[in-house]
Scaffold this motif. Structure first.
Motif, PDB file in Angstrom:
ATOM      1  N   ALA A 171       0.707  -1.311  -0.054  1.00  0.00           N
ATOM      2  CA  ALA A 171       0.236  -0.091   0.172  1.00  0.00           C
ATOM      3  C   ALA A 171       0.612   1.024  -0.012  1.00  0.00           C
ATOM      4  CB  ALA A 171      -0.565  -0.030   1.329  1.00  0.00           C
ATOM      5  N   GLY A 172       1.913   1.117   0.146  1.00  0.00           N
ATOM      6  CA  GLY A 172       2.809   2.264  -0.007  1.00  0.00           C
ATOM      7  C   GLY A 172       3.595   2.686   1.394  1.00  0.00           C
ATOM      8  N   ASN A 173       3.230   2.433   2.526  1.00  0.00           N
ATOM      9  CA  ASN A 173       3.946   2.120   4.077  1.00  0.00           C
ATOM     10  C   ASN A 173       5.446   2.158   4.186  1.00  0.00           C
ATOM     11  OD1 ASN A 173       1.093   3.292   5.115  1.00  0.00           O
ATOM     12  ND2 ASN A 173       0.427   1.236   4.677  1.00  0.00           N
ATOM     13  N   VAL A 174       5.333   3.031   4.233  1.00  0.00           N
ATOM     14  CA  VAL A 174       7.027   3.168   4.535  1.00  0.00           C
ATOM     15  C   VAL A 174       7.577   3.045   5.442  1.00  0.00           C
ATOM     16  CG1 VAL A 174       9.438   4.092   3.942  1.00  0.00           C
ATOM     17  CG2 VAL A 174       7.820   4.180   2.539  1.00  0.00           C
ATOM     18  N   GLN A 175       8.914   2.053   6.554  1.00  0.00           N
ATOM     19  CA  GLN A 175       8.927   1.389   7.359  1.00  0.00           C
ATOM     20  C   GLN A 175      11.085   1.740   7.620  1.00  0.00           C
ATOM     21  OE1 GLN A 175       8.977  -2.739   8.659  1.00  0.00           O
ATOM     22  NE2 GLN A 175       8.539  -2.150  10.218  1.00  0.00           N
ATOM     23  N   LEU A 176      11.046   2.291   8.436  1.00  0.00           N
ATOM     24  CA  LEU A 176      12.128   2.283   8.591  1.00  0.00           C
ATOM     25  C   LEU A 176      12.915   3.134  10.377  1.00  0.00           C
ATOM     26  CD1 LEU A 176      14.177   5.964   7.347  1.00  0.00           C
ATOM     27  CD2 LEU A 176      11.156   5.281   7.542  1.00  0.00           C
ATOM     28  N   TRP A 177      14.273   1.851  10.214  1.00  0.00           N
ATOM     29  CA  TRP A 177      14.752   2.221  11.630  1.00  0.00           C
ATOM     30  C   TRP A 177      15.955   2.329  11.836  1.00  0.00           C
ATOM     31  CZ3 TRP A 177      13.080  -2.243   9.077  1.00  0.00           C
ATOM     32  CH2 TRP A 177      13.927  -3.029   8.628  1.00  0.00           C
ATOM     33  N   GLY A 178      16.708   2.623  12.850  1.00  0.00           N
ATOM     34  CA  GLY A 178      18.474   2.582  12.878  1.00  0.00           C
ATOM     35  C   GLY A 178      18.747   4.105  12.811  1.00  0.00           C
ATOM     36  N   LEU A 179      20.067   4.280  12.652  1.00  0.00           N
ATOM     37  CA  LEU A 179      20.329   5.405  12.840  1.00  0.00           C
ATOM     38  C   LEU A 179      19.485   6.369  11.536  1.00  0.00           C
ATOM     39  CD1 LEU A 179      22.267   7.678  13.814  1.00  0.00           C
ATOM     40  CD2 LEU A 179      24.006   6.822  12.525  1.00  0.00           C
ATOM     41  N   VAL A 180      18.947   7.315  12.066  1.00  0.00           N
ATOM     42  CA  VAL A 180      17.695   8.413  11.033  1.00  0.00           C
ATOM     43  C   VAL A 180      18.325   9.939  11.582  1.00  0.00           C
ATOM     44  CG1 VAL A 180      16.434   6.483  10.851  1.00  0.00           C
ATOM     45  CG2 VAL A 180      16.069   7.959  12.833  1.00  0.00           C
ATOM     46  N   GLY A 181      18.066  10.407  10.288  1.00  0.00           N
ATOM     47  CA  GLY A 181      18.257  11.765  10.479  1.00  0.00           C
ATOM     48  C   GLY A 181      16.690  12.919  10.510  1.00  0.00           C
ATOM     49  N   VAL A 182      16.388  13.350   9.255  1.00  0.00           N
ATOM     50  CA  VAL A 182      15.346  14.376   8.705  1.00  0.00           C
ATOM     51  C   VAL A 182      14.610  12.877   8.177  1.00  0.00           C
ATOM     52  CG1 VAL A 182      16.368  16.548  10.470  1.00  0.00           C
ATOM     53  CG2 VAL A 182      16.414  15.792   7.425  1.00  0.00           C
ATOM     54  N   GLN A 183      14.923  12.463   8.179  1.00  0.00           N
ATOM     55  CA  GLN A 183      13.911  12.266   6.613  1.00  0.00           C
ATOM     56  C   GLN A 183      12.158  12.204   6.823  1.00  0.00           C
ATOM     57  OE1 GLN A 183      16.936  10.497   8.224  1.00  0.00           O
ATOM     58  NE2 GLN A 183      16.875   8.661   7.139  1.00  0.00           N
ATOM     59  N   LYS A 184      11.457  12.247   8.005  1.00  0.00           N
ATOM     60  CA  LYS A 184      10.604  12.091   8.334  1.00  0.00           C
ATOM     61  C   LYS A 184       9.962  13.232   8.141  1.00  0.00           C
ATOM     62  CE  LYS A 184       8.575  12.857  12.369  1.00  0.00           C
ATOM     63  NZ  LYS A 184       8.419  12.416  13.599  1.00  0.00           N
ATOM     64  N   GLU A 185      10.882  14.894   8.675  1.00  0.00           N
ATOM     65  CA  GLU A 185      10.417  16.219   8.520  1.00  0.00           C
ATOM     66  C   GLU A 185      10.416  16.396   6.563  1.00  0.00           C
ATOM     67  OE1 GLU A 185      11.776  14.997  12.427  1.00  0.00           O
ATOM     68  OE2 GLU A 185      12.528  14.489  10.688  1.00  0.00           O
ATOM     69  N   LEU A 204       4.002  -5.292   7.219  1.00  0.00           N
ATOM     70  CA  LEU A 204       5.517  -4.919   7.847  1.00  0.00           C
ATOM     71  C   LEU A 204       5.239  -5.607   9.669  1.00  0.00           C
ATOM     72  CD1 LEU A 204       4.737  -0.912   7.088  1.00  0.00           C
ATOM     73  CD2 LEU A 204       6.473  -3.015   6.180  1.00  0.00           C
ATOM     74  N   THR A 205       6.636  -5.910   9.520  1.00  0.00           N
ATOM     75  CA  THR A 205       7.038  -6.178  11.006  1.00  0.00           C
ATOM     76  C   THR A 205       7.165  -5.198  12.054  1.00  0.00           C
ATOM     77  OG1 THR A 205       7.875  -8.757   9.494  1.00  0.00           O
ATOM     78  CG2 THR A 205       8.214  -8.247  11.542  1.00  0.00           C
ATOM     79  N   PRO A 206       6.828  -5.313  13.365  1.00  0.00           N
ATOM     80  CA  PRO A 206       7.558  -4.841  13.906  1.00  0.00           C
ATOM     81  C   PRO A 206       8.519  -4.563  14.304  1.00  0.00           C
ATOM     82  CG  PRO A 206       5.209  -5.358  14.797  1.00  0.00           C
ATOM     83  CD  PRO A 206       5.757  -5.989  13.458  1.00  0.00           C
ATOM     84  N   MET A 207       8.788  -3.168  14.067  1.00  0.00           N
ATOM     85  CA  MET A 207      10.842  -3.247  14.680  1.00  0.00           C
ATOM     86  C   MET A 207      10.298  -2.650  16.048  1.00  0.00           C
ATOM     87  SD  MET A 207      12.387  -5.440  13.090  1.00  0.00           S
ATOM     88  CE  MET A 207      14.573  -4.554  12.852  1.00  0.00           C
ATOM     89  N   PRO A 208      11.298  -2.935  16.748  1.00  0.00           N
ATOM     90  CA  PRO A 208      12.080  -2.124  18.404  1.00  0.00           C
ATOM     91  C   PRO A 208      12.757  -0.149  17.137  1.00  0.00           C
ATOM     92  CG  PRO A 208      13.149  -3.699  18.266  1.00  0.00           C
ATOM     93  CD  PRO A 208      12.979  -4.002  16.964  1.00  0.00           C
ATOM     94  N   ASP A 209      11.935   1.025  17.825  1.00  0.00           N
ATOM     95  CA  ASP A 209      12.189   1.690  17.132  1.00  0.00           C
ATOM     96  C   ASP A 209      12.061   2.980  15.738  1.00  0.00           C
ATOM     97  OD1 ASP A 209      12.945   2.842  19.805  1.00  0.00           O
ATOM     98  OD2 ASP A 209      14.669   2.607  19.537  1.00  0.00           O
ATOM     99  N   ALA A 210      11.068   1.110  15.310  1.00  0.00           N
ATOM    100  CA  ALA A 210      11.021   2.165  13.888  1.00  0.00           C
ATOM    101  C   ALA A 210       9.734   3.110  13.569  1.00  0.00           C
ATOM    102  CB  ALA A 210      10.178   0.607  13.073  1.00  0.00           C
ATOM    103  N   MET A 211       9.824   3.823  12.388  1.00  0.00           N
ATOM    104  CA  MET A 211       9.683   4.600  11.983  1.00  0.00           C
ATOM    105  C   MET A 211       8.772   4.445  10.476  1.00  0.00           C
ATOM    106  SD  MET A 211      10.330   8.442  11.067  1.00  0.00           S
ATOM    107  CE  MET A 211      11.062   8.738  11.965  1.00  0.00           C
ATOM    108  N   VAL A 212       7.064   4.898  10.633  1.00  0.00           N
ATOM    109  CA  VAL A 212       6.510   3.997   9.719  1.00  0.00           C
ATOM    110  C   VAL A 212       6.145   5.674   9.219  1.00  0.00           C
ATOM    111  CG1 VAL A 212       4.224   3.010   8.385  1.00  0.00           C
ATOM    112  CG2 VAL A 212       5.618   1.773  10.697  1.00  0.00           C
TER     113      VAL A 212
END
Length: 267
Positions: A171-185, A204-212
């Motif tokens: 559906a196009g929902n995006v998941q990223l985790w780890g060292l992130v910067g200002v991608q969301k903003e 999408l499998t839940p991940m610790p500290d993941a951003m969706v």
């Protein structure tokens, strides 16, 4: 819902000559493959925005895609200068490059303001520096409540933001985790967005500290395994330190850089 397309189709549709383009990622998840696709498609007169321009912007600048850079730090991490960036600034090759320099805090707050739909951001920054004398987008304002002198910077609203992430669902929902910067903003502030991902999955499998990032903030998703190389994608790849070191020699001279473009980007 975001469109699931090829990277070439996404760049052709979303990135246009004269656009303000942000390719964001901090050490990790840098959208390197998308940058090379912009070179292949011959985009010109781009205003490139990035907190920490590194190899991907050295490549875009050296290929003649950029006319302006908005940034807060630039270099080859752990190695030294960006030689194509430097050549453009010092000698106008392959085209002159205008600069707009901010602090990290200033850039981050500009994205936040853009994401919030505000015209500018206010911060306790730039005091004691001379950046405001060379950057017209830094202004001093006075707090109407306390009288404190503060810095104001205009919101950043890129025409296009490009990021790399680990996964997206169909559906196009995006998941990223780890060292992130200002991608969301940077995504929320943009008019159009492209996310390249390591893989597209059914769920999408839940991940610790993941951003969706929900599909409604993403214009297009492209599956590009290894799309962050030579940076890394946590859980999928490691940083290619040897390439960062090798880039210094590749980019140092115009001939060797142009040979790399022919043999790698257009191969």
């Amino acid at each position: 819902m975001a469109d699931i397309v090829s990277m070439a189709e996404a760049v052709a549709e979303l990135v246009r000559d004269g656009d303000t383009v942000a390719l964001e990622g901090f050490t990790h998840l840098i959208p390197m493959a998308a940058g090379r696709e912009i070179i292949r498609q011959g985009r010109r007169d781009l205003t490139l925005v990035r907190m920490t321009p590194d190899l991907v912007y050295d490549q875009l600048i050296g290929a003649g895609c950029a006319s302006k850079l908005v940034f807060s730090w630039g270099g080859n991490p752990g190695v030294g200068s960006l030689h194509r960036f430097r050549d453009a600034v010092e000698h106008g090759w392959p085209a002159p490059l205008a600069l707009e320099e901010h602090s990290h805090a200033g850039m981050a707050n500009r994205y936040v303001a853009g994401a919030a739909g505000l015209p500018f951001a206010v911060l306790r920054g730039y005091a004691g520096t001379d950046l405001a004398t060379v950057t017209s987008t830094i202004k001093q304002i006075t707090c109407p409540f306390t009288g404190e002198h503060l810095a104001a910077v205009p919101a950043l609203n890129p025409d296009v933001t490009v990021i790399h992430a680990q996964r997206a669902d169909r559906a196009g929902n995006v998941q990223l985790w780890g060292l992130v910067g200002v991608q969301k903003e940077a995504v929320l502030a943009a008019r159009r967005t492209l996310v390249t991902v390591e893989e597209i999955v059914d769920e999408l499998t839940p991940m610790p500290d993941a951003m969706v990032l929900p599909s409604w903030v993403v214009t297009a998703v492209a599956e590009v395994p290894g799309g962050a190389h030579p940076s890394y994608a946590q859980g999928y790849s490691e940083r290619d330190n040897e390439f960062y070191a090798a880039w210094d020699a590749i980019a140092r001279h115009r001939d060797s850089f142009q040979r790399w473009v022919r043999e790698v980007v257009f191969a």
